[in-house]
Enzyme design. Structure first.
Site, PDB file in Angstrom:
ATOM      1  N   LYS A  47      -7.023   0.844  -8.075  1.00  0.00           N
ATOM      2  CA  LYS A  47      -6.872  -0.603  -8.256  1.00  0.00           C
ATOM      3  C   LYS A  47      -8.096  -1.171  -8.967  1.00  0.00           C
ATOM      4  CE  LYS A  47      -3.751  -1.074  -4.313  1.00  0.00           C
ATOM      5  NZ  LYS A  47      -3.568  -1.275  -2.874  1.00  0.00           N
ATOM      6  N   GLN A  91      -6.700  -3.619   2.090  1.00  0.00           N
ATOM      7  CA  GLN A  91      -5.939  -2.363   2.078  1.00  0.00           C
ATOM      8  C   GLN A  91      -5.516  -1.999   3.506  1.00  0.00           C
ATOM      9  OE1 GLN A  91      -5.040  -0.806  -0.769  1.00  0.00           O
ATOM     10  NE2 GLN A  91      -3.956   0.791   0.327  1.00  0.00           N
ATOM     11  N   ASP A 114      -0.679  -9.828  -2.147  1.00  0.00           N
ATOM     12  CA  ASP A 114       0.291  -8.874  -1.598  1.00  0.00           C
ATOM     13  C   ASP A 114       1.585  -9.543  -1.126  1.00  0.00           C
ATOM     14  OD1 ASP A 114      -0.512  -6.124  -1.482  1.00  0.00           O
ATOM     15  OD2 ASP A 114      -2.042  -6.625   0.008  1.00  0.00           O
TER      16      ASP A 114
END
Ligand code: GUN
Length: 286
Positions: A47, A91, A114
């Site tokens: 990422k 994460q 997200d």
């Protein structure tokens, strides 16, 4: 037909890069990684790398496994206040002593890249989402790119996680598919899967979906990326999907490989979401 998510992701990244440059915007993405789960470490580096390639202000903040929930919440509060940060991603999974829900809840919904915050998840369910969760968005992009018709079709999603199973089912429903969410307790799972015109595997079990789960001509999307230990491999493991590609390839009309299918799209869609949130933040200011 192979649904080449890797190639599509490269195209998407170019488009995102060009759009950011054209709009004169530098999207800011901060990824928080707590601990050293090997899968997470590798995803977070990817990422970070892709963000840098696209010219984003992308960084990862790594915290030790022993970091307290209060420390994580404090960092999120700082990032919420920082106008150069448009997207915050924590994460998952987090270490067991940290409450995942509390952490997700602490992220400013307008920076929730997200789409995990209950506000955003609720908007998604109601059909008026701001951004879409990255992996489900990647799945939909693949289906659209290859002109796979969803209207009225039977879609079976195997897996009911908040990250993939539930939201991908919602997106398929928004596109007029008839959707079943199946899971480990589903009675006669192979028979349920065989009803699918579009089968989405998001279980996290290596090669579980064999040919006996697949109707002739079905479209199969493999969301799984499982690490399997194998001392004979250079890295000591190999990656494989939830679908037994070798046998299913011959039955499906179209299939994503794993690795090289949904995974690269997830990261591209993360960047797409970061750009969208950066644009929204700019619009609010003018
Ligand atoms: N862990 C596995 N997939 C994801 C994802 O899409 N977002 C976050 N935050 N954590 C994950």
């Amino acid at each position: 037909m192979i649904l080449d998510g890797k190639a599509l992701a490269a195209l998407e990244r170019e488009k995102i890069k060009a759009k950011a440059a054209e709009l004169g915007i530098k999207p800011g993405l901060t990824v928080i990684l707590v601990g050293e789960d090997p899968g997470s470490v590798s995803y977070v580096s990817s990422k970070e790398k892709v963000g840098a390639e696209l010219g984003f202000a992308s960084r990862a903040i790594r915290m030790p496994e022993t970091a307290s929930e209060a420390e994580v919440l404090k960092l999120i509060a700082e990032l919420n206040r920082d106008p150069s940060v448009h997207g915050i991603l924590v994460q998952l999974p987090l270490p067991a002593h940290i409450d995942e829900n509390r952490v997700i809840f602490a992220i400013d919904p307008s920076k929730d890249v997200d789409c995990f915050h209950p506000y955003n998840f609720g908007c998604l369910l109601a059909g008026n989402q701001i951004v879409e969760p990255c992996t489900p968005k990647g799945v939909m992009r693949i289906l659209d790119h290859y002109n796979i018709d969803l209207k009225g079709k039977r879609a079976v999603v195997v897996g009911r996680s908040n990250i993939v199973g539930k939201p991908v089912a919602v997106l398929l429903l928004q596109r007029h598919a008839t959707v079943t969410i199946a899971h480990s307790r589903t009675v006669d799972l192979p028979a349920v899967c065989r009803e699918a015109d579009i089968l989405v595997a998001a279980i996290g079990k290596p090669n579980m979906i064999g040919a006996d789960y697949v109707k002739d001509g079905a479209v199969v999307i493999d969301v799984g990326t499982n690490r399997v230990d194998d001392a004979s491999r250079p890295k000591g493991y190999y990656l494989t999907g939830d679908v037994d590609f070798q046998t299913v390839e011959h039955k499906a009309s179209a299939i994503t490989p794993s690795p090289g299918g949904v995974g690269p799209m997830t990261i591209a869609m993360l960047m797409s979401n970061t750009l969208e949130l950066a644009l929204l933040a700019r619009e609010k200011k003018v």
